[in-house]
Design a protein around this motif. Structure first.
Motif, PDB file in Angstrom:
ATOM      1  N   LYS A  83       0.809  -1.217   0.000  1.00  0.00           N
ATOM      2  CA  LYS A  83       0.000   0.000   0.000  1.00  0.00           C
ATOM      3  C   LYS A  83       0.845   1.272   0.000  1.00  0.00           C
ATOM      4  N   GLY A  84       2.144   1.120  -0.148  1.00  0.00           N
ATOM      5  CA  GLY A  84       3.020   2.276  -0.147  1.00  0.00           C
ATOM      6  C   GLY A  84       3.991   2.233  -1.302  1.00  0.00           C
ATOM      7  N   LYS A  85       4.758   3.293  -1.426  1.00  0.00           N
ATOM      8  CA  LYS A  85       5.736   3.407  -2.503  1.00  0.00           C
ATOM      9  C   LYS A  85       7.113   3.010  -1.994  1.00  0.00           C
ATOM     10  N   LEU A  86       7.963   2.596  -2.922  1.00  0.00           N
ATOM     11  CA  LEU A  86       9.320   2.180  -2.565  1.00  0.00           C
ATOM     12  C   LEU A  86      10.095   3.317  -1.912  1.00  0.00           C
ATOM     13  N   PHE A  87       9.944   4.535  -2.417  1.00  0.00           N
ATOM     14  CA  PHE A  87      10.659   5.664  -1.834  1.00  0.00           C
ATOM     15  C   PHE A  87      10.297   5.828  -0.358  1.00  0.00           C
ATOM     16  N   GLN A  88       9.009   5.757  -0.044  1.00  0.00           N
ATOM     17  CA  GLN A  88       8.567   5.923   1.338  1.00  0.00           C
ATOM     18  C   GLN A  88       8.947   4.729   2.209  1.00  0.00           C
ATOM     19  N   GLY A  89       8.987   3.556   1.649  1.00  0.00           N
ATOM     20  CA  GLY A  89       9.277   2.365   2.432  1.00  0.00           C
ATOM     21  C   GLY A  89      10.750   2.122   2.665  1.00  0.00           C
ATOM     22  N   LEU A  90      11.608   2.514   1.710  1.00  0.00           N
ATOM     23  CA  LEU A  90      13.030   2.229   1.821  1.00  0.00           C
ATOM     24  C   LEU A  90      13.887   3.490   1.926  1.00  0.00           C
ATOM     25  N   PHE A  91      13.732   4.389   0.996  1.00  0.00           N
ATOM     26  CA  PHE A  91      14.638   5.533   0.934  1.00  0.00           C
ATOM     27  C   PHE A  91      14.333   6.612   1.965  1.00  0.00           C
TER      28      PHE A  91
END
Length: 120
Positions: A83-91
């Motif tokens: 439910k989230g984006k890679l940028f928000q989840g990792l970066f």
């Protein structure tokens, strides 16, 4: 990719929480009774028991960038649940961990330079 997000979430979450504690406890160098600052900052963690999307934009910004508890849990979990984006989840957790923990460390070093013993 999920394993990288999960691993980063653990390490970045620990670094961010350490940075939060270090930043707010550093106030003790200038304010002798700083427990209220630390207590208030720790209570903001309770806002992250729920998805931050239920709060208005000001509270979301506060929990993401001022006292970034949302970055320790919500964003990585949202990505891992699809439910989230890679940028928000990792970066974002990596960036916040480096900036916030580094800033807290510099603030602590400044506090050490102004330390006055309270004892005799």
């Amino acid at each position: 990719m999920e394993w990288a997000v999960a691993l980063a979430a653990v390490f970045c979450g620990a670094a961010i929480i350490t940075g939060i504690k270090l930043f707010y406890t550093t106030f003790a160098f200038w304010v002798k009774r700083s427990q209220s600052y630390v207590y208030t900052a720790y209570n903001f963690n309770e806002f992250c028991y729920y998805p931050i999307t239920i709060y208005n934009r000001a509270v979301q910004f506060f929990l993401t960038f001022v006292v970034p508890f949302a970055v320790t849990s919500y964003f990585p979990a949202a990505y891992l649940l699809g439910k989230g984006k890679l940028f928000q989840g990792l970066f974002l957790p990596v960036i916040i961990a480096v900036v916030f923990t580094g800033g807290a460390y510099l603030f602590w070093k400044k506090g050490l330079a102004h330390y006055e013993s309270a004892g005799s």
